[in-house]
Design a protein around this motif. Sequence first.
Motif, PDB file in Angstrom:
ATOM      1  N   GLN A  43       0.822  -1.207   0.000  1.00 28.49           N
ATOM      2  CA  GLN A  43       0.000   0.000   0.000  1.00 28.49           C
ATOM      3  C   GLN A  43       0.861   1.264   0.000  1.00 28.49           C
ATOM      4  O   GLN A  43       0.573   2.224  -0.723  1.00 28.49           O
ATOM      5  N   ARG A  81       1.509   4.314  -3.362  1.00 26.48           N
ATOM      6  CA  ARG A  81       1.157   5.739  -3.254  1.00 26.48           C
ATOM      7  C   ARG A  81       2.215   6.674  -3.839  1.00 26.48           C
ATOM      8  O   ARG A  81       1.994   7.871  -3.931  1.00 26.48           O
ATOM      9  N   TYR A  82       3.367   6.123  -4.178  1.00 23.49           N
ATOM     10  CA  TYR A  82       4.444   6.987  -4.683  1.00 23.49           C
ATOM     11  C   TYR A  82       4.403   7.095  -6.208  1.00 23.49           C
ATOM     12  O   TYR A  82       4.082   6.118  -6.894  1.00 23.49           O
TER      13      TYR A  82
END
Lengths: 811, 54
Positions: free
Chosen positions: A130, A134-135
């Motif tokens: 997760q 997100r990057y």
Amino acid sequence: MSRLDALALSKTSMLSSAPVVTDVSACDLPLTAAICEHCGNALVSSASDKFCCRGCRVVHESILQAGLARYYDIKDATIVPPVTLGTDAKHDRNWLVPLTQRVAAATATIELPLKLQGLRCAACVWLIQQVFARYPGAQRISINSARGSLRLCVDARFPLPDFVHELEQFGYALGDIGDSESGDDGLLLRTGVSIALSMNAMFFAAAIYFGLHEGPIYKLLHGLNFACASLAVLVGAPVFLKSAWTALRKGILHLDLPIAVGIVLSYLAALWSYFTDHSAAAYYDSLATFIALMLLGRWLKERIVLRNRRELLTNSGLEGLLVRRVRAGKIELAELTLLERGDELLIPPGDLIPVAGVLLSASARCSLDWINGESDAHEYVREQLVPAGAFNAGASAVRLTCQTDFASSELVELLGQGALRDSADTGESQMFSLWYVAAVLCTGGLAFGYWALTTGDIARAMSVMTAVYVVTCPCAIGIAVPLAEELVLSGLRSQGLFVRNPSFLERALRVRRVVFDKTGTLTTGRLQLAEVAPLLSLSPRLRDVLYSMVVASGHPKSAAVAHALRPFHPAWAEGVQIVESPGQGIEAQVDGHCYRLGRAEWALEAAPDIEADVWFSCGQEPLCALQTRECLRDDARFEVEQLARDGYETFILSGDRAARVQRLAAELAIPEQRALGQCSPKDKAAFIARHDRADLLMIGDGVNDSLAVAEAFASGTPSIDRAVMPSRTDFYFVTAGLRPIRTALAAARKLARVTLRNRVFAVAYNVLVVTVALLGWMKPWLAAVLMPLSSVVVLTTTSWSLSGRSSLWKS
Amino acid sequence: MEVLMLTVFVSLVLAAAGVLFFAWNVRERAHEHIDELSLLPLDAERDTQTKETA
């Protein structure tokens, strides 16, 4: 300031309810059934909080804030290490520099293999997936929990340092993969192929056992059965032959020898049977099954130990570490082994000083606990010599000039000894194997001689001898013992203890003395106030001033004062500037007054009449006197008492001052004569050599313990974030308390009982089947039934005794 | 007889295929991704929720 540090500072209201253990008696209480909501470690009974420490609380809040609360649903009851905030938790980051440059220069998607420490379960995998997703630039991630590694597919936009930093905040550590990925999967491959061959052999044999004795189909199936057995020997036998031969050359007899002998003799008999058409000796499928079971047992035995070894970033020594070297005005990363006398080094906060060096910076605060066990950080000024093995405990990077090259460093001398003990079976196992081999060989030989002499039928005599060798093969031991070890090692993993050397469980049986290092082992390495009463005498305004001063300082004593002040809900005055005087204390100007916190001779104008190591003053007039002390691990006293109750002698060996060691021994109810302070690494090793009668377990965390650990009969460490120690000890543990040590000793005893029971079963089974074989009643189909049946019985009882339901893991 | 021969041949081919697939699995280290595989149901659940939200 990191996101978590900021969170820790800003959430004063949240932190105000954190437990402050200022009374030592609070540490004496046994653990309750309550566990920390983040890491799963047991809480002390005095704690009304849901977390075992501030670090866990902060990480828990951070996970919730990031919308990753599901982590806890997936994690279930798995124990993860408690989170340490501050300089202790910092890992070497020098390895990151070349990788970051590689990512920045990438023109397409690239693959980055990394080593990952702290993986415990599927929840960890989920959390990391997760976070990664997100990057920007994150393409694909593959996490290998068995090897403790991950592979990132990223493009040039991916901010690798940010990703690494965020995972570190959640308690994971990343490092360069090095050569740790190169594992040997050959054993697993051999096991899988052997299982397939044995299952096919059994199918082909079934028709023969059910009455097919002639004709082309019989010949086909008979031939295929023999081919399967031959392939199984080809695939599986080299593992045991090589191992048995190596052990014999070293003069060691372990279970591989009877296994190898059994395989060779059985296969010779099978060859003879096939080419002379004596089907009475055709135990082909039994042979293939036996090889498959033995390989399965071997794979089980090696799997979890290998996994425990791969778990840590700091597995190897210091040779793989990089250090920042200043050359021609530029900073470059260099391996420690390449350091030379005169090199200029830049040591960031938290990093190791690998060789003794003369300080070029104005001042430095260095922790020496790793090399001499002293709990207090030392202050150094320009031109002073900083010893090798110190850690930069200050808030800024320091520069120094190497006084020696790495080969001449004192660290190398300390680390020159102490490879892990040989993991070959020892003592009892050797004796059992010796008698087993002798009994099997003699019985087979006698059976051949008896039948050859009494009947004159060589074929019949061969058939009986083959039956003896096939049915006496140590199935119960060859697979049940590894399974029992696997279950115990897995159980200990779930308790937070990781065994790296499988022979430890056998040696642990003989342990009668447990020697503890002090700083970092019995204590957490952090400080706390002995009493909070002096803070009560301060007005709320003065407490606010004091709090604003200490939160701006990174000194351990400041952290202890800040921790003790939090229950008073002090206000943090933004803009208070402190000036730190190395070795003296901190000073701040507030509302025209000069406040100082530090040593008496610096903070006060006149010498005080009471003893205290920290004074808070205004205009050099005393406001309050504070005494700091080391923070014991939550369950240290309880566990030491329980060890004594179980019959173990406990000792403390420390490099710290004798008075401190005696005070701690008194708190832990350890007799005065068994607590020694001011011990150099050589003193510790000499003490172990004098007192170890092959019954001593040494628990230490610093490099100053490495000689003692090498000398000790068995060893363990709670140190997982610093290099060297985990690779030299039999086990490491990641829990906040010392409880896993006692669990490991109890688990070793239980394992011994189960192993004894399995041996009794094996002997009883063998006596029965050998009798049947000697009488000439053994048939291939009977062997094909009895061998797996005995294995199933012994495996079921072993699993029942040591599985997660066992009282061992619940006590 | 011919049917039996054919059956034995097919079973051997299947066994060989199984062994080859296993070897490939070990080589690719896919067998050590158990934790990742155990999370696949969560992905399916997430996809369903996304569709429902849409």
